[in-house]
Design a protein around this motif. Structure first.
Motif, short mmCIF file in Angstrom:
data_model
loop_
_atom_site.label_atom_id
_atom_site.label_comp_id
_atom_site.label_asym_id
_atom_site.label_seq_id
_atom_site.Cartn_x
_atom_site.Cartn_y
_atom_site.Cartn_z
N UNK A 2 6.35 104.85 -18.61
CA UNK A 2 6.79 104.80 -17.21
C UNK A 2 6.76 103.38 -16.68
N UNK A 3 5.65 102.67 -16.93
CA UNK A 3 5.55 101.28 -16.46
C UNK A 3 6.64 100.41 -17.07
N UNK A 4 6.93 100.63 -18.33
CA UNK A 4 7.97 99.85 -19.00
C UNK A 4 9.31 99.97 -18.26
N UNK A 5 9.64 101.19 -17.83
CA UNK A 5 10.92 101.40 -17.14
C UNK A 5 10.86 100.97 -15.67
N UNK A 6 9.69 101.10 -15.04
CA UNK A 6 9.57 100.55 -13.68
C UNK A 6 9.82 99.04 -13.72
N UNK A 7 9.27 98.38 -14.74
CA UNK A 7 9.45 96.93 -14.86
C UNK A 7 10.90 96.57 -15.18
N UNK A 8 11.55 97.40 -15.97
CA UNK A 8 12.98 97.16 -16.24
C UNK A 8 13.77 97.25 -14.94
N UNK A 9 13.42 98.23 -14.11
CA UNK A 9 14.10 98.37 -12.81
C UNK A 9 13.84 97.15 -11.94
N UNK A 10 12.59 96.67 -11.94
CA UNK A 10 12.23 95.50 -11.12
C UNK A 10 12.90 94.22 -11.62
N UNK A 11 13.10 94.11 -12.92
CA UNK A 11 13.78 92.93 -13.45
C UNK A 11 15.21 92.82 -12.92
N UNK A 12 15.82 93.97 -12.69
CA UNK A 12 17.19 94.00 -12.17
C UNK A 12 17.20 93.96 -10.65
N UNK A 13 16.25 94.69 -10.06
CA UNK A 13 16.21 94.82 -8.60
C UNK A 13 14.80 94.44 -8.11
N UNK A 14 14.54 93.16 -7.92
CA UNK A 14 13.19 92.71 -7.55
C UNK A 14 12.69 93.24 -6.21
N UNK B 289 18.48 101.88 -10.63
CA UNK B 289 18.15 103.22 -10.14
C UNK B 289 17.94 104.20 -11.30
N UNK B 290 18.74 104.05 -12.34
CA UNK B 290 18.58 104.94 -13.51
C UNK B 290 17.25 104.65 -14.19
N UNK B 291 16.93 103.37 -14.36
CA UNK B 291 15.64 103.01 -14.96
C UNK B 291 14.48 103.59 -14.14
N UNK B 292 14.64 103.57 -12.84
CA UNK B 292 13.60 104.13 -11.96
C UNK B 292 13.47 105.64 -12.19
N UNK B 293 14.59 106.32 -12.35
CA UNK B 293 14.56 107.76 -12.62
C UNK B 293 13.88 108.06 -13.96
N UNK B 294 14.16 107.22 -14.96
CA UNK B 294 13.51 107.39 -16.27
C UNK B 294 11.99 107.19 -16.12
N UNK B 295 11.61 106.15 -15.38
CA UNK B 295 10.19 105.87 -15.16
C UNK B 295 9.50 107.04 -14.46
N UNK B 296 10.17 107.58 -13.44
CA UNK B 296 9.61 108.71 -12.70
C UNK B 296 9.40 109.92 -13.62
#
Length: 455
Positions: A349-361, A331-338
């Motif tokens: 932004x994409x880098x952090x969206x992908x980090x969020x997806x790696x944890x929460x597919x 969720x934090x990575x998603x906030x950073x991406x946003x």
């Protein structure tokens, strides 16, 4: 002489045990045939005999027994009869776990016991709640039955409605159940994610992969529906109109109570009640007593509310480095991406969206955001009009992924994908450019490629 007597005794015991085992197999066979055709009048006495005399004989006894007892409970005409059958059912499940632990999923058994009590209103509400809590305690990672997860929260909600448990108890149970649902969503999305990508790359799935993908998507749809139902039960009890005055009223008395502050900040943040002054007061008080990943996250949100984006990023990144929970870190990575997206820094932004997806597919929203950024970059990615419009195919692929890993987004994701495809080159464009079946590579920040449809 004594030796002969001992030998005779041992042989007698051996043949007696062998005969008993043979009798068990015969009775089990007869029980199985009767239960299979739902001749329960004949099957039930044999089942009871087997439970009494041959309880460690075969797993089949408990498998057939479970189905038979479920049907009998459903057909029971009196409360007394139903209660007696439920007791037999619970005993059946516990004996299965006792004698065949290696062939039995612990969580499945506990789920079945909790659900049979819930469906038939056996015991008090507190006792039914305890049955669900036992699953969390014993095997939370495998608590995966969508109906049981919903029943767990509904039981907690009923206790709150009846005034037997307070609102904080309900909030805690809500967080717990949503966490359990998201754990299972992530497992299924992780199974589906590479197979969806394989499909979108026009690679053939094996029969086994097709089955895995189908089952994963069924479970994801079910978890999405249950999450919606859980949110529906909580309803207005947790909206800003109720939370803000409640926390305002209690703040002065509770401002040194760290647990109260944590709960208040968490609830206000989750429900996006962050623009009200009470949120700042709660976060400030919590940060003074116990700075943490959570307080850094909340301070980041406050900075964002004040349009101090770089300050918000600093707090968010501090939160991510301190956060131990994988789900919360996503969720934090998603906030950073946003935040990066809103600043126009699409690559970051994409880098952090992908980090969020790696944890929460199962975080389908991240795919939708990437799709949106790709679509907005069309004029900057490609030399020709065809190449620039080709990026919409890539955006559509990402939008489709969003709906498949998060069924709650299916409708919005499908609409977005359709919109992007409408802006991509059409059949006549492909023919005119001679691009059928070819690959377009984007050398801009996107750095990906897309295959042109073959005609």
């Amino acid at each position: 002489m004594k030796r002969n007597k001992l030998l005779f005794t041992l042989l007698s015991v051996f043949f007696s045990v062998a005969a008993m085992a043979q009798d068990c197999m015969v009775t089990l066979s007869l029980f199985n045939e009767s239960a299979k055709v739902k001749n329960y009048e004949d099957a039930l006495p044999k089942y009871e005999q087997l439970i009494a005399e041959c309880s460690d004989s075969k797993l089949l006894l408990y498998q057939r027994g479970e189905k038979m007892l479920e049907d009998l409970i459903e057909a029971a005409e009196t409360k007394e009869e139903k209660l007696s059958l439920v007791e037999k059912y619970i005993k059946n499940q516990n004996l299965r776990l006792k004698y065949f632990p290696e062939k039995t999923n612990n969580a499945d058994v506990l789920e079945s016991i909790a659900l049979i009590k819930y469906k038939n209103k056996i015991g008090t509400l507190e006792e039914r709640l305890e049955a669900f809590e036992a699953i969390v305690k014993e095997d939370a990672d495998n608590f995966d039955n969508p109906v049981a997860l919903y029943a767990y929260f509904r039981t907690a909600n009923t206790l709150n409605d009846k005034g037997k448990r307070d609102i904080q108890f309900l909030f805690d149970k809500y967080d717990e159940v949503i966490g359990l649902l998201e754990t299972q969503e992530n497992k299924k999305a992780a199974q589906a994610q590479p197979l969806i990508a394989k499909e979108q790359n026009n690679e053939e799935l094996t029969r086994r992969e097709k089955r895995i993908l189908k089952n994963s998507e069924i479970y994801l749809r079910n978890y999405s529906k249950i999450k919606g139902s859980v949110n529906g039960l909580l309803g207005s009890k947790a909206d800003c109109d109720n939370l803000i005055p409640m926390y305002q009223k209690d703040f002065d008395a509770k401002k040194t109570d760290i647990e109260w502050l944590k709960n208040a900040a968490s609830r206000l943040y989750a429900k996006e009640c962050t623009s009200d002054p009470i949120f700042f007061k709660v976060v400030e008080a919590q940060n003074k007593i116990e700075p943490s990943a959570k307080t850094a996250l909340y301070l980041g949100r406050l900075a964002q509310e004040n349009r101090e984006m770089n300050k918000a990023l600093d707090y968010y990144k501090q939160s991510a480095s301190l956060e131990e929970s994988k789900s919360n870190k996503a969720r934090v990575f998603y906030s950073i991406a946003e935040t990066y997206k809103n600043m126009g820094s699409y690559s970051s932004a994409r880098s952090y969206y992908r980090k969020a997806l790696n944890i929460k597919p199962s975080l389908g929203a991240a795919y939708l955001k990437i799709a949106e950024m790709y679509a907005k970059s069309a004029n900057n990615c490609g030399e020709t009009s065809f190449e620039k419009r080709a990026i919409y195919w890539l955006a559509a692929d990402y939008a489709n992924r969003a709906g498949r890993v998060d069924p709650a987004l299916k409708s919005n994701a499908a609409a977005a994908a359709e919109s992007y495809r409408a802006r991509a080159p059409q059949k006549t464009d492909i023919f005119q450019e001679g691009m059928s079946g070819k690959t377009v590579t984007f050398s801009c920040w996107v750095g990906e490629s897309v295959k042109v449809p073959s005609y």
